[in-house]
Design a protein around this motif. Sequence first.
Motif, PDB file in Angstrom:
ATOM      1  N   ASP A 130      69.820 -15.597  84.678  1.00  0.00           N
ATOM      2  CA  ASP A 130      69.610 -14.327  83.974  1.00  0.00           C
ATOM      3  C   ASP A 130      70.916 -13.900  83.295  1.00  0.00           C
ATOM      4  N   ALA A 131      72.014 -13.978  84.051  1.00  0.00           N
ATOM      5  CA  ALA A 131      73.318 -13.578  83.482  1.00  0.00           C
ATOM      6  C   ALA A 131      73.708 -14.500  82.325  1.00  0.00           C
ATOM      7  N   LEU A 132      73.472 -15.806  82.492  1.00  0.00           N
ATOM      8  CA  LEU A 132      73.816 -16.758  81.426  1.00  0.00           C
ATOM      9  C   LEU A 132      72.983 -16.469  80.171  1.00  0.00           C
ATOM     10  N   GLY A 133      71.693 -16.254  80.381  1.00  0.00           N
ATOM     11  CA  GLY A 133      70.813 -15.962  79.245  1.00  0.00           C
ATOM     12  C   GLY A 133      71.247 -14.708  78.504  1.00  0.00           C
ATOM     13  N   ARG A 134      71.620 -13.690  79.253  1.00  0.00           N
ATOM     14  CA  ARG A 134      72.077 -12.447  78.606  1.00  0.00           C
ATOM     15  C   ARG A 134      73.400 -12.675  77.876  1.00  0.00           C
ATOM     16  N   THR A 135      74.239 -13.518  78.447  1.00  0.00           N
ATOM     17  CA  THR A 135      75.541 -13.775  77.820  1.00  0.00           C
ATOM     18  C   THR A 135      75.369 -14.488  76.479  1.00  0.00           C
ATOM     19  N   VAL A 136      74.470 -15.487  76.461  1.00  0.00           N
ATOM     20  CA  VAL A 136      74.342 -16.265  75.216  1.00  0.00           C
ATOM     21  C   VAL A 136      73.186 -15.786  74.338  1.00  0.00           C
ATOM     22  N   GLY A 137      72.461 -14.764  74.818  1.00  0.00           N
ATOM     23  CA  GLY A 137      71.384 -14.192  74.006  1.00  0.00           C
ATOM     24  C   GLY A 137      70.127 -15.043  73.964  1.00  0.00           C
ATOM     25  N   LEU A 138      69.859 -15.784  75.056  1.00  0.00           N
ATOM     26  CA  LEU A 138      68.657 -16.629  75.089  1.00  0.00           C
ATOM     27  C   LEU A 138      67.805 -16.315  76.307  1.00  0.00           C
ATOM     28  N   VAL A 375      47.405  -8.959  80.937  1.00  0.00           N
ATOM     29  CA  VAL A 375      46.374  -8.845  79.904  1.00  0.00           C
ATOM     30  C   VAL A 375      45.508 -10.091  80.008  1.00  0.00           C
ATOM     31  N   GLU A 376      44.213  -9.893  80.186  1.00  0.00           N
ATOM     32  CA  GLU A 376      43.294 -11.007  80.449  1.00  0.00           C
ATOM     33  C   GLU A 376      43.840 -11.909  81.553  1.00  0.00           C
ATOM     34  N   GLY A 377      44.407 -11.272  82.573  1.00  0.00           N
ATOM     35  CA  GLY A 377      44.870 -12.012  83.747  1.00  0.00           C
ATOM     36  C   GLY A 377      46.185 -12.732  83.554  1.00  0.00           C
ATOM     37  N   ALA A 378      46.826 -12.532  82.396  1.00  0.00           N
ATOM     38  CA  ALA A 378      48.050 -13.287  82.120  1.00  0.00           C
ATOM     39  C   ALA A 378      49.221 -12.353  81.862  1.00  0.00           C
ATOM     40  N   VAL A 379      50.416 -12.871  82.087  1.00  0.00           N
ATOM     41  CA  VAL A 379      51.640 -12.153  81.744  1.00  0.00           C
ATOM     42  C   VAL A 379      52.252 -12.867  80.546  1.00  0.00           C
ATOM     43  N   ALA A 380      52.610 -12.103  79.515  1.00  0.00           N
ATOM     44  CA  ALA A 380      53.243 -12.693  78.321  1.00  0.00           C
ATOM     45  C   ALA A 380      54.647 -13.161  78.701  1.00  0.00           C
ATOM     46  N   VAL A 381      55.034 -14.317  78.192  1.00  0.00           N
ATOM     47  CA  VAL A 381      56.358 -14.876  78.489  1.00  0.00           C
ATOM     48  C   VAL A 381      57.395 -14.148  77.636  1.00  0.00           C
ATOM     49  N   SER A 382      58.338 -13.515  78.296  1.00  0.00           N
ATOM     50  CA  SER A 382      59.349 -12.745  77.551  1.00  0.00           C
ATOM     51  C   SER A 382      60.295 -13.680  76.801  1.00  0.00           C
ATOM     52  N   GLY A 386      67.747 -13.623  78.966  1.00  0.00           N
ATOM     53  CA  GLY A 386      67.629 -13.665  80.421  1.00  0.00           C
ATOM     54  C   GLY A 386      66.188 -13.609  80.857  1.00  0.00           C
ATOM     55  N   LEU A 387      65.952 -12.894  81.955  1.00  0.00           N
ATOM     56  CA  LEU A 387      64.581 -12.777  82.476  1.00  0.00           C
ATOM     57  C   LEU A 387      63.748 -11.783  81.684  1.00  0.00           C
ATOM     58  N   GLY A 388      64.424 -10.933  80.911  1.00  0.00           N
ATOM     59  CA  GLY A 388      63.697  -9.943  80.112  1.00  0.00           C
ATOM     60  C   GLY A 388      63.303  -8.708  80.893  1.00  0.00           C
ATOM     61  N   VAL A 389      63.984  -8.461  82.024  1.00  0.00           N
ATOM     62  CA  VAL A 389      63.704  -7.220  82.776  1.00  0.00           C
ATOM     63  C   VAL A 389      65.011  -6.452  82.988  1.00  0.00           C
TER      64      VAL A 389
END
Length: 432
Positions: A130-138, A375-382, A386-389
């Motif tokens: 999560d930290a790496l993703g936030r650092t590099v913006g992915l 939504v329709e039993g699914a969670v949209a992939v952020s 990072g994790l998107g939360v």
Amino acid sequence: MDERSMLVSEVRVTPILMEDAPLLNRHGVHQPYATRCIIEIRTEGGEVGLGESYGDQEYLDALRLLAEHLPGHSVTAPNRLWGLAAEVLRPDAVDPRLVDEQSAGWLFGRANLSRLHGIAVSAFEVALLDALGRTVGLPVHALLGGKVRDRVDYAAYLFYRWDEHPTPGAPRDDWPEALDPAGVVGQAERMVDEYGFRSLKLKGGVFPPEEEVAAVEALREAFPERPVRLDPNGIWSVETSARVADELRGVVEYLEDPCLGVSDMAQVHRRTGVPLATNMCVTTPEDVPGAFAAEAVQILLCDHHFWGGLVATQQLAAICRTHGVGLSMHSNTHLGISLAAMTQAAACVRGRLHACDTHRPWQGEDVVTRPHRFVEGAVAVSDEPGLGVELDREALDRLHRRWLDSDVRGRDDVAAMRAADPEWTMPPAPRW
Ligand SMILES: O=C([O-])C(=O)C[C@H](O)[C@@H](O)C(=O)[O-]
Ligand SMILES: [Mg+2]
């Protein structure tokens, strides 16, 4: 990018108590409050990565022990957590219950060192990613090789349950009791209405198998389009499992852990041909070769919390694909950081993924600012970094204060059941 900004400067492991529902299982009933812990990793560059894991005291102690060694570790090197865990979490450094092969107290397999390391690595790997993703913006999924799906399907996790906890003063939700086929179908109707789930799973092992078979048949009749699974957590004998499998052939998508252990599961599959799933007899990499060779398992329920994290989930998925074994995901009581991590991991799994389990609808609280929507039993992939939360600091503080003010330090569904039935003890397996 400056390498120093990627180093961990501070780690926090915060235990919390969250409200839980009076859900029944083979051991007893869920406690009014469940423990969990939330992990925050801060980098020298000022990013924060989040993780969520078990909160039982013995796990908390082990996670805190490993956390002490993380400052200076690079968020670009989650794989090195395995070596660190092996060094720090030695059998003599942790609570014996965590490594005692004989301790089968849990609903998801036996304790051992390999599993403890998987749990510890996972808790921090997710936060590092999560930290790496936030650092590099992915998004995390990009760090895992990229998503192959945009939504992850989850199953309605149906439970026999009471309308309220037997413990005086316990929190209460607005779900009615479900103790028979009509109650279970009613619960499924609400789950489908509110979340749109397209697969159904009933947690069994509570009532004699005939009653649970009747509930599954009622679900099938009420929802002919939706695959149904039944999971009695290994409480049936081989004979009973084979009988139920014969009765539910063509009705269930699969039976999950009808009985315990590779050899009994293999016998049931050999005798009936009904697909069997597990989150109990294959819970570490060492369990895989024997179980697959014996054809004991046709669908493996991965759980990144104990399989070693999101990279390990991809590796396990590849092993399953190679052996023609299907994959789904196990879940027990969790909040939004775990759901975000499960969704990122599942998004990257190639091939068929059976709808994943989630307890999330049973939790009225969360520690993320924007709880996920199904939504329709699914969670949209952020696709956010990072994790998107984002952490809801006020909620975390509140749930942590609750932990401080309470003496609940672990999960004990058997003890919780004694509030309703003072004579209750851990049921034998097989019980039926
Ligand atoms: O699939 C499973 O076996 C589980 O989800 C285990 C859980 O602990 C569940 O049974 C529960 O929370 O009662
Ligand atoms: Mg299970």
